[in-house]
Design an enzyme around this catalytic site. Structure first.
Site, PDB file in Angstrom:
ATOM      1  CG  HIS A  82      -1.898   1.146   1.195  1.00 18.88           C
ATOM      2  ND1 HIS A  82      -3.150   0.997   0.641  1.00 18.88           N
ATOM      3  CD2 HIS A  82      -1.815   2.435   1.589  1.00 18.88           C
ATOM      4  CE1 HIS A  82      -3.799   2.140   0.702  1.00 18.88           C
ATOM      5  NE2 HIS A  82      -3.007   3.033   1.281  1.00 18.88           N
ATOM      6  CG  ASP A 161     -11.383   3.877   5.332  1.00 26.59           C
ATOM      7  OD1 ASP A 161     -10.930   4.785   6.042  1.00 26.59           O
ATOM      8  OD2 ASP A 161     -11.118   3.768   4.126  1.00 26.59           O
ATOM      9  NE  ARG A 168      -9.464  10.745   8.261  1.00 25.14           N
ATOM     10  CZ  ARG A 168      -8.634   9.930   7.597  1.00 25.14           C
ATOM     11  NH1 ARG A 168      -9.046   8.760   7.157  1.00 25.14           N
ATOM     12  NH2 ARG A 168      -7.389  10.284   7.402  1.00 25.14           N
ATOM     13  CB  SER A 183      -8.056   5.398   6.949  1.00 25.29           C
ATOM     14  OG  SER A 183      -8.292   5.388   5.577  1.00 25.29           O
ATOM     15  CE  LYS A 187      -8.415   2.185   2.881  1.00 30.30           C
ATOM     16  NZ  LYS A 187      -8.601   3.574   2.511  1.00 30.30           N
TER      17      LYS A 187
HETATM   18  N1  URA Z   1      -5.162   6.702   2.187  1.00 33.48           N
HETATM   19  C1  URA Z   1      -6.177   6.107   2.850  1.00 33.48           C
HETATM   20  O1  URA Z   1      -6.655   5.055   2.439  1.00 33.48           O
HETATM   21  N2  URA Z   1      -6.627   6.674   3.990  1.00 33.48           N
HETATM   22  C2  URA Z   1      -6.113   7.815   4.488  1.00 33.48           C
HETATM   23  O2  URA Z   1      -6.559   8.262   5.523  1.00 33.48           O
HETATM   24  C3  URA Z   1      -5.052   8.441   3.779  1.00 33.48           C
HETATM   25  C4  URA Z   1      -4.600   7.852   2.619  1.00 33.48           C
END
Ligand code: URA
Length: 440
Positions: A82, A161, A168, A183, A187
């Site tokens: 990621h 999320d 947010r 967040s 995932k």
């Molecule tokens: N990427 C994400 O998935 N969440 C965040 O809060 C920031 C970047």
């Protein structure tokens, strides 16, 4: 329990219990807690922070708010990757086939572009015919056959999320370490891989602008991953300057193919090799040095490139555009921006360069906008390079001729030409493991 009391508690910097966190996230997902109360809580978290235990608990509850993917029908260790988001960051298209060609398994769900940063799914959709939506069976079969499959995120992955991120985004609470860490990791935990490699970007084009904050974010995410039983490592990489030279969807696919053919830009090749080596290390393919050598070999012997072509064909895509990237449909308007003086490139504002590509049509101005896959830009002079008056700094590509003046103006604002050669900046600043931070 009352949300009012939890907001008051966090406002005073107190620690929320597991039950309180479960009540707050569960209630918000079900629509029983209003946006205005959750907004107040997010702002209290932004100011007062959370303990590692609170962040881990919140992440687990967010992950479990939707599907938890079980990848166990696919044999072997699966590794995910990621990036916290950047400009010109197309490394997933490069590392997935490298890792697969070296015997690793990558079952990866990616997102779309967000603001000035591009998204892997949009880039993949620039390949004619490529399907980013597969059934679970097709997804698993592709990984079993090719070693990798790259698809879009399923609708029900960490819905908590999705809802929190949207809130947010409009309450100025994105740039908070507990909120970013929970967040991203919710995932990753839901996506089911055994190992996770995090690419935490730092600099002008990243959410975290300083190295210290980036290391803190990396340590928080590594602790969450390890706490959930997933081997997790983070690299802190530079996002002060865009990665590689191409920005825009088919342009980035073409540049990724250059890297897989061994003729890509040096910075993008180096970051991709380091990421791939760490992914192979996580799944137990050898020491970091051995994994690096394996990754390099998969480029020189062509196996990583062939692996990508096979995966693309398996997912309905036309691999002839990968073999000859001039076959991608070309933007009708092409414009060069030239240097107006001699000097060195002393600063590149990655965020502004990302926005330039959005203006040209490579990203979405609104959630509903269509992407122009052929739009974007190719940078000819990067940070630290010498330029002479009249040299081409960048080529802009678009289907909207009327956008060229604004794009050129913003690009010129993003790039500084100074008299003296600036100091070199590392591509990779640090590597974070469970109990160590190694700075380079
Ligand atoms: N990427 C994400 O998935 N969440 C965040 O809060 C920031 C970047």
């Amino acid at each position: 329990m009352r949300m009012y009391d939890l907001i008051a508690k966090k406002k005073h910097g107190e620690i929320l219990t597991d039950e309180e966190i479960a009540y707050m996230i569960g209630g918000y997902v079900k629509g029983e807690i209003a946006d205005y109360q959750m907004s107040a809580m997010l702002m209290a978290i932004w100011f007062k922070g959370m303990t590692d235990h609170e962040i881990t608990k919140m992440t687990e509850i967010m992950a479990e708010s939707g599907d938890m993917i079980d990848l166990s029908p696919i044999e072997g260790k699966k590794v995910d990757k990621h990036s916290t988001g950047g400009v010109g960051d197309k490394t997933t298209l490069i590392v997935a086939p490298i890792v697969a060609a070296c015997g690793g398994k990558v079952a990866k769900m990616s997102g779309r572009g967000l603001g000035h940063t591009g998204g892997t799914v949009d880039k993949l959709e620039a390949i004619p015919g490529y399907r980013t939506v597969l059934s679970r069976e097709e997804f698993f079969n592709t990984v079993k056959k090719c070693g990798a499959s790259l698809i879009g995120q399923s609708g029900n992955l960490a819905p908590a999320d999705k809802k929190l991120y949207a809130l947010r985004d409009v309450t100025a609470t994105v740039d908070s370490i507990p909120l970013i860490a929970s967040s991203i990791m919710s995932k990753k935990l839901a996506a089911g891989s055994d190992c996770i490699l995090l690419d935490v970007k730092t600099g002008s084009g990243a959410f975290m602008k300083t190295l210290d904050d980036s290391i803190k974010l990396a340590q928080t995410m590594v602790a969450i991953g390890e706490g959930a039983g997933r081997r997790t490592v983070a690299l802190i990489t530079d996002m002060d300057t865009p990665l590689g030279c191409g920005i825009g969807n088919s342009i980035e696919v073409a540049e990724s193919m250059d890297v897989l053919k061994g003729v890509g830009p040096v910075d993008l090749t180096e970051v991709s090799l380091q990421l791939a080596a760490n992914m192979l290390y996580l799944v137990g393919k050898g020491t970091l040095e051995e994994c690096r050598a394996m990754a390099e070999k998969s480029i020189t012997d062509g196996s990583a490139f062939e692996n990508f072509c096979t995966m693309v064909k398996e997912q309905g895509g036309d691999d002839s555009v990968l073999r000859d990237t001039k076959k991608f449909s070309q933007a009708p308007y092409v414009h060069e921006v030239k240097a107006d003086r001699d000097g060195f490139i002393t600063h590149m504002d990655a965020e502004k360069i990302g926005i330039t590509s959005v203006i040209l049509g490579a990203g979405r101005e609104t959630k509903e906008s269509d992407i122009d896959f052929s739009a974007g830009l190719i940078i000819h002079k990067k940070y630290g390079e010498a330029v002479s008056k009249g040299d081409s700094l960048v080529t802009l590509y678009t289907s909207r001729q009327d956008k060229l003046p604004d794009a050129e103006k913003l690009y010129r604002e993003a790039v500084e030409i100074g008299a003296t050669e600036p100091k070199k900046v590392p591509l990779i600043f640090a590597r974070v493991e469970k109990d160590s931070v190694e700075k380079f």
